[in-house]
Write an enzyme that holds these catalytic residues in place. Structure first.
Site, PDB file in Angstrom:
ATOM      1  N   GLY A 122       8.006   1.259  -3.107  1.00 33.44           N
ATOM      2  CA  GLY A 122       6.714   0.574  -3.086  1.00 33.44           C
ATOM      3  C   GLY A 122       6.455  -0.283  -4.311  1.00 33.44           C
ATOM      4  N   THR A 146       8.160   6.005   5.650  1.00 28.32           N
ATOM      5  CA  THR A 146       6.879   5.324   5.892  1.00 28.32           C
ATOM      6  C   THR A 146       6.963   4.893   7.331  1.00 28.32           C
ATOM      7  OG1 THR A 146       6.290   4.494   3.689  1.00 28.32           O
ATOM      8  CG2 THR A 146       5.750   3.054   5.481  1.00 28.32           C
ATOM      9  N   ARG A 178      -0.266   8.188  -8.036  1.00 30.68           N
ATOM     10  CA  ARG A 178       0.553   7.006  -7.750  1.00 30.68           C
ATOM     11  C   ARG A 178       0.172   6.432  -6.373  1.00 30.68           C
ATOM     12  NH1 ARG A 178       4.299   5.468  -3.485  1.00 30.68           N
ATOM     13  NH2 ARG A 178       5.788   4.010  -4.378  1.00 30.68           N
ATOM     14  N   GLY A 215       1.438   3.384  -3.617  1.00 29.53           N
ATOM     15  CA  GLY A 215       2.520   2.455  -3.311  1.00 29.53           C
ATOM     16  C   GLY A 215       2.026   1.198  -2.604  1.00 29.53           C
TER      17      GLY A 215
HETATM   18  N1  ASP Z   1       6.885   2.119   0.472  1.00 32.68           N
HETATM   19  C1  ASP Z   1       6.437   3.474   0.473  1.00 32.68           C
HETATM   20  C2  ASP Z   1       5.777   3.776  -0.838  1.00 32.68           C
HETATM   21  O1  ASP Z   1       6.269   3.325  -1.851  1.00 32.68           O
HETATM   22  C3  ASP Z   1       7.527   4.458   0.697  1.00 32.68           C
HETATM   23  C4  ASP Z   1       8.517   4.050   1.764  1.00 32.68           C
HETATM   24  O2  ASP Z   1       8.348   3.082   2.456  1.00 32.68           O
HETATM   25  O3  ASP Z   1       9.497   4.763   1.922  1.00 32.68           O
HETATM   26  O4  ASP Z   1       4.807   4.493  -0.870  1.00 32.68           O
END
Ligand code: ASP
Length: 307
Positions: free
Chosen positions: A225, A171, A199, A201
């Site tokens: 997430g 991210t 889904r 996040g």
């Molecule tokens: N937090 C992000 C999500 O769950 C993924 C990540 O930060 O690696 O979509």
């Protein structure tokens, strides 16, 4: 005039062979984005414009899981999420389930500034992007070989348990404080590789993955997430400062290591406060990160203190 400061991240999580092999590419991408954002703040640019600018640069860089290079869901498709928040007036914009929009963070800003809403998703958000003349790209622009291989690898895991053992995340995010003491935060992601279609996040959830308030701090998160949502991580950090008067670093550490400790998953946060303090906390093997504060030096790290 106050202190300017900026911190960015390119995801936190388990170490991997790919990360080790590409550590220089990651560092170079972080260095470029942080330098551009810091120079922009130095020339008097606003925190809000700076975080959008930096996240655009990271979204355009295929090594990061946002925009080009976003991860693929369990159907092999790219679904992107992003959010932005302005600490001066607590205005926010967020988008989820976005396809083909080159820069989802700019679409989130459009939602914040050009609509009466905060959060738009799916077809309606994509149609709205077209009315804002957002740059649209074909699917092939977003899908990189690396992400496709991740998808193939995870898509063969059979059980939810196997999948939990083999998370592939990433991210991007940026937090900044400008010369006028205004704070802003922005986060953009392709989400988790092989996540169930539909889904969503934390990255597009105000209070979970993104939060900014001139009275306390600006925060952008990364990691699992689901855990950042359940821990309301970004807003918790702000509330700790507001209600206990603790420092920015204490608030980040307490949230990641104490308040969320039962979750036993990956969480990383970057934060700045109105004085130009910077805090970065993560409980993972690596967190791609860069920052520049009062001394004006851009520092870049992927693992511990390797410099
Ligand atoms: N937090 C992000 C999500 O769950 C993924 C990540 O930060 O690696 O979509």
């Amino acid at each position: 005039m106050g202190n300017i400061a900026l911190a960015i991240h390119g995801g936190a999580g388990p170490d991997s062979e790919f990360v080790r092999r590409n550590v220089d590419r990651y560092k170079q991408g972080l260095q470029e984005a942080a330098t551009a954002g810091y120079d922009f703040l130095k020339s008097g640019g606003s925190a809000l414009d700076a975080v959008e600018l930096v996240v655009n640069i990271l979204e355009n860089n295929p090594i990061f899981n946002a925009g080009r290079g976003a991860s693929l869901n369990n159907k092999g498709e790219v679904d992107m999420n992003a959010s932005i928040m302005n600490g001066r007036d607590l205005k926010a914009g967020a988008v989820a389930m976005i396809r083909n929009v080159k820069n989802p963070i700019s679409l989130a800003r459009n939602v914040m500034e050009d609509t009466r809403h905060v959060f738009m998703a799916g077809k309606g958000a994509i149609d709205f992007a077209k009315t804002r003349q957002a740059l649209m790209m074909p699917d092939s622009y977003f899908i990189t070989e690396h992400r496709f291989n991740d998808y193939l690898q995870l898509n063969q895991q059979e059980t939810e348990q196997d999948l939990l053992q083999k998370r592939i995340q990433g991210t991007v995010g940026c937090v900044a404080v400008d010369v006028n003491g205004n704070l802003a935060a922005a986060t953009s992601t392709g989400g988790l590789t092989n996540a169930l279609e539909g889904r969503i996040g934390d990255s597009c959830i105000i209070g979970a993955g993104t939060y900014a308030n001139n009275q306390t701090c600006a925060v952008s998160g990364t990691g699992d997430g689901e855990l950042l949502i359940r821990g309301v991580v970004a807003h918790s950090i702000s509330s700790l400062i507001e209600f206990t008067g603790c420092t920015l670093q204490e608030a980040c550490d307490n949230t990641v290591f104490e308040r969320c400790k039962e979750f036993k998953g990956d969480i990383g946060v970057i934060a700045v406060d109105p004085k130009g303090n910077i805090a970065i906390t993560y409980n993972t093997e690596r967190m791609h990160r860069a920052w520049a504060g009062v001394d004006g030096n851009v520092e870049v790290r992927v693992y511990g203190d390797e410099g």
